[in-house]
Design a protein around this motif. Structure first.
Motif, mmCIF file in Angstrom:
data_model
loop_
_atom_site.group_PDB
_atom_site.id
_atom_site.type_symbol
_atom_site.label_atom_id
_atom_site.label_comp_id
_atom_site.label_asym_id
_atom_site.label_seq_id
_atom_site.Cartn_x
_atom_site.Cartn_y
_atom_site.Cartn_z
ATOM 1 N N UNK A 529 4.632 13.830 26.121
ATOM 2 C CA UNK A 529 3.872 13.779 24.866
ATOM 3 C C UNK A 529 3.802 12.350 24.342
ATOM 4 N N UNK A 530 4.946 11.652 24.379
ATOM 5 C CA UNK A 530 4.974 10.267 23.907
ATOM 6 C C UNK A 530 4.123 9.368 24.791
ATOM 7 N N UNK A 533 0.456 9.609 23.747
ATOM 8 C CA UNK A 533 0.231 8.948 22.456
ATOM 9 C C UNK A 533 0.188 7.433 22.629
ATOM 10 N N UNK A 534 1.135 6.910 23.416
ATOM 11 C CA UNK A 534 1.155 5.469 23.652
ATOM 12 C C UNK A 534 -0.050 5.034 24.480
ATOM 13 N N UNK A 535 -0.492 5.915 25.375
ATOM 14 C CA UNK A 535 -1.592 5.558 26.283
ATOM 15 C C UNK A 535 -2.871 5.230 25.512
ATOM 16 N N UNK A 536 -3.052 5.877 24.363
ATOM 17 C CA UNK A 536 -4.283 5.654 23.600
ATOM 18 C C UNK A 536 -4.391 4.210 23.119
ATOM 19 N N UNK A 542 2.286 2.233 28.588
ATOM 20 C CA UNK A 542 2.627 3.644 28.772
ATOM 21 C C UNK A 542 2.872 3.958 30.241
ATOM 22 N N UNK A 543 1.999 3.484 31.107
ATOM 23 C CA UNK A 543 2.147 3.719 32.551
ATOM 24 C C UNK A 543 3.433 3.079 33.057
ATOM 25 N N UNK A 544 3.693 1.862 32.607
ATOM 26 C CA UNK A 544 4.893 1.147 33.047
ATOM 27 C C UNK A 544 6.162 1.891 32.607
ATOM 28 N N UNK A 545 6.141 2.468 31.406
ATOM 29 C CA UNK A 545 7.322 3.156 30.887
ATOM 30 C C UNK A 545 7.578 4.483 31.592
#
Length: 653
Positions: A529-530, A533-536, A542-545
């Protein structure tokens, strides 16, 4: 399932856990580095003032008695005629596992040994003296332990208490020393363990033997033999077991005895019995007698999952009247009281009869319950499943009400982690025990788990359930879940980490309703879910995390296959491990597709999407082994989060 043989006895896992014997870090975020841990452990070893190891089940009372006791290559083990044989074997096995090669077993200490272990009744003079001010419990199966100077005293209230003291000793050993501890411990609930009471393929002989060893390891004392699909347990209850089956049951009784586990034989006649027919009562008694002759001393007559709106014979209508709640209870009470008073009470060593009422899962007062509490022999143990077949919680007020309704403390048959009903199809239920209130020991005579068709996979949940029933007020879910993972991992922390990731992917615990009483993937779900949200706002970040999460999921199956020393668990979990590996790889390709899209590389993105979809399709196509379970269909992993991730990638590429 094929009859696999065990490459490693369960106590090896327990010993490995004992070798580890680590205190838990306050939180994952606060975990010290390896160098810090080594420095801390060195200081604690020299001062004898460090934190004590985690012991499972959680002791009622444990504190430091002094500096750690060093192990040596030789030791004296002081026993007498009242020393429990199983406890003696366990202590010897544990000492050898920790490098003690020369063990001099004797009846009196020489006073010259570098290490002396005193084992036997807590009242024995030398043990009582060595225990000092360590309190000896008065409760059955209790024990006291004290490790100080060069002496370790293990005193049991009874033989089982000695056996449990020996297990605790193993968990206090680590890195050439025994933690200088004082332990006063006893079970909060008299009855603890498991009931093989599910529908579907029964466990094999190898699985049952494995379960009995496991119960011994976790200080549980009860195994109830009640497989619904054993015809001689239910449909053919009047018929004696064939010779080969009787031989197998005899092996189970012997193994149970060696682990201080009560082998409880259950026979379920309610579907066809004529309560008023003396011949049926005689047939039931003969069935129980054959088991008594085999060494069984605990018996159960379940009367669950039957109808009380009809009789099985005309004679019952004549004797008890028209069928209904009250007449059914009258008939059942008559049978149960006869078994308790004329069979159980007349046989040496027999424990009180157990029964499962037809009304086993509610708190409604009825003519059935009124008759039960008024007329059923007070020594009979009554089982209860909670406020439903699979209750979302069990509270003190609910348990107190159940005790009032049945006129005695109830014995909880907890339908967890059983996976034989529709909403569990395709699932392993691995989450630690939860939503059972501290203080239940004041209202219950015990708890037994109804495990999954997959015996070894059930250990993760049942370990924590046995922890709770031993000490419900001291139970900590996170700690117990970690200890269960370490037990399965043979004490290897890295493998235990992978076990806990696998647990998170198989965390859902459904009820008979629409909701789960334990959520699916409480770690992975919020991370995904996080991620979206970060991807937006920060797609690259987000991908790296999330990449390490995908890699972790993909690598878990390999870590477990190479690191878990229990072949029965690996057999049980095979399909779910295969699916986990595929889903982990699918996540990785999905992230690659999103990264390629951000870079404007549509060809690479399309290739990665295709790989993701193929891997996800392969994972969805893995099905339950029909030899293992009667509910066929695809296995379920971290649903719906993984499917939603795939759809999210498809929508954005």
């Amino acid at each position: 399932m094929p009859r696999t043989t065990r490459a490693l006895r369960p106590r090896t896992a327990l010993l490995a856990l004992a070798v580890l014997a680590i205190p838990l870090a306050p939180s994952a975020a606060a975990a010290p580095s390896s160098a810090q841990k080594e420095a801390t452990e060195a200081t604690e070893a020299s001062t004898g003032e460090g934190r004590l190891p985690v012991v499972s089940p959680t002791p009622q009372h444990m504190d430091r008695a002094g500096a750690d006791v060093p192990l040596a290559r030789s030791a004296e083990l002081v026993v007498d005629d009242d020393t429990d044989d199983a406890a003696r074997r366990r202590v010897t096995e544990t000492l050898r596992a920790h490098g003690v090669r020369d063990i001099d077993v004797r009846t009196k200490t020489s006073g010259r040994a570098p290490l002396t272990v005193l084992l036997g009744p807590a009242a024995r003079t030398d043990i009582a003296k060595a225990l000092g001010d360590t309190k000896v419990p008065t409760q059955a199966e209790g024990y006291a332990l004290r490790a100080k100077g060069r002496t370790v005293a293990l005193g049991g209230k009874d033989a089982t208490g000695q056996f449990y003291a020996a297990q605790t000793l193993g968990q206090l050993m680590s890195k050439g020393r025994i933690a200088g501890a004082s332990v006063s411990d006893f079970p909060s609930m008299p009855l603890r363990g498991s009931i093989e009471g599910f529908y579907g393929p029964p466990w094999t002989e190898a699985e049952r033997l494995d379960q009995l060893d496991f119960l011994g390891d976790t200080k549980a004392n009860t195994y109830v033999y009640a497989p619904k699909d054993d015809p001689y347990h239910r449909e053919k209850w009047r018929e004696p077991y064939p010779a080969d089956k009787l031989t197998e049951l005899g092996k189970l009784v012997d193994r149970a005895t060696a682990n201080h586990v009560r082998f409880t034989f259950a026979v379920s006649p309610g579907g066809s019995i004529c309560y008023s027919d003396p011949a049926d009562v005689k047939a039931l008694t003969a069935k129980l007698q054959a088991m008594y002759d085999l060494g069984v001393r605990s018996f159960s007559v379940p009367l669950d999952d039957i109808s009380y709106t009809k009789w099985n014979c005309a004679g019952d209508k004549e004797k008890f009247g028209e069928p209904g709640r009250g007449p059914a209870a009258k008939a059942q009470v008559g049978l149960l009281n006869t078994i308790q008073r004329e069979f159980i009470a007349q046989r040496e060593g027999a424990n009180p009869l157990q029964m499962v009422p037809t009304e086993y899962g509610d708190l409604t007062d009825t003519a059935y319950k009124q008759t039960m509490r008024a007329e059923l022999d007070p020594s009979v143990e009554v089982m209860w499943t909670g406020t439903d077949v699979v209750p979302p919680e069990i509270t003190n007020s609910q348990a107190q009400k159940a005790a009032e309704l049945f006129g005695r403390k109830v014995f909880v048959w907890d339908n967890y982690p059983v996976n034989d009903f529709a909403r569990t199809a395709g699932r392993l239920l691995l989450a630690p025990y939860d939503k059972r209130e501290a203080g239940l020991s004041g209202h219950l005579s015990g708890i037994v788990s109804n495990p999954m068709n997959q015996e070894a996979a059930s250990k993760l949940a049942v370990f924590t359930m046995n922890d709770f029933s031993w000490n419900d007020r001291g139970y900590e879910r996170a700690r117990s879940g970690r200890q269960a993972a370490l037990y399965l991992a043979g004490g290897d922390e890295r493998v235990a980490d992978a076990v806990q990731t696998f647990v998170d992917l198989n965390h859902a615990a459904p009820t008979f309703g629409e909701s789960n009483w334990q959520p699916q993937s409480p770690v992975l779900g919020p991370k995904l879910d996080a991620f979206w949200k970060q991807y937006e706002s920060d797609p690259s970040g987000a991908v790296r995390a999330l990449r390490p999460v995908a890699r972790e999921i993909e690598r878990v199956p390999g870590v477990l296959r190479s690191g878990v020393p229990d072949p029965l668990f690996l057999h049980d979990a095979k399909q779910w491990l295969d699916a986990t590996e595929l889903w982990g790889s699918a996540l990785g390709h999905g992230l690659a597709a999103l990264a390629a899209t951000q870079e404007g590389d549509s060809a690479s993105a399309a290739k990665s999407v295709a790989a993701m979809e193929s891997l996800a399709g392969q994972a969805r196509a893995i099905t339950v082994d029909p030899a293992e379970h009667h509910q066929l269909g695809p296995v379920k992993i971290a649903d719906p989060f993984l499917d939603e991730f795939v759809k999210g990638v498809q929508d954005r590429t």
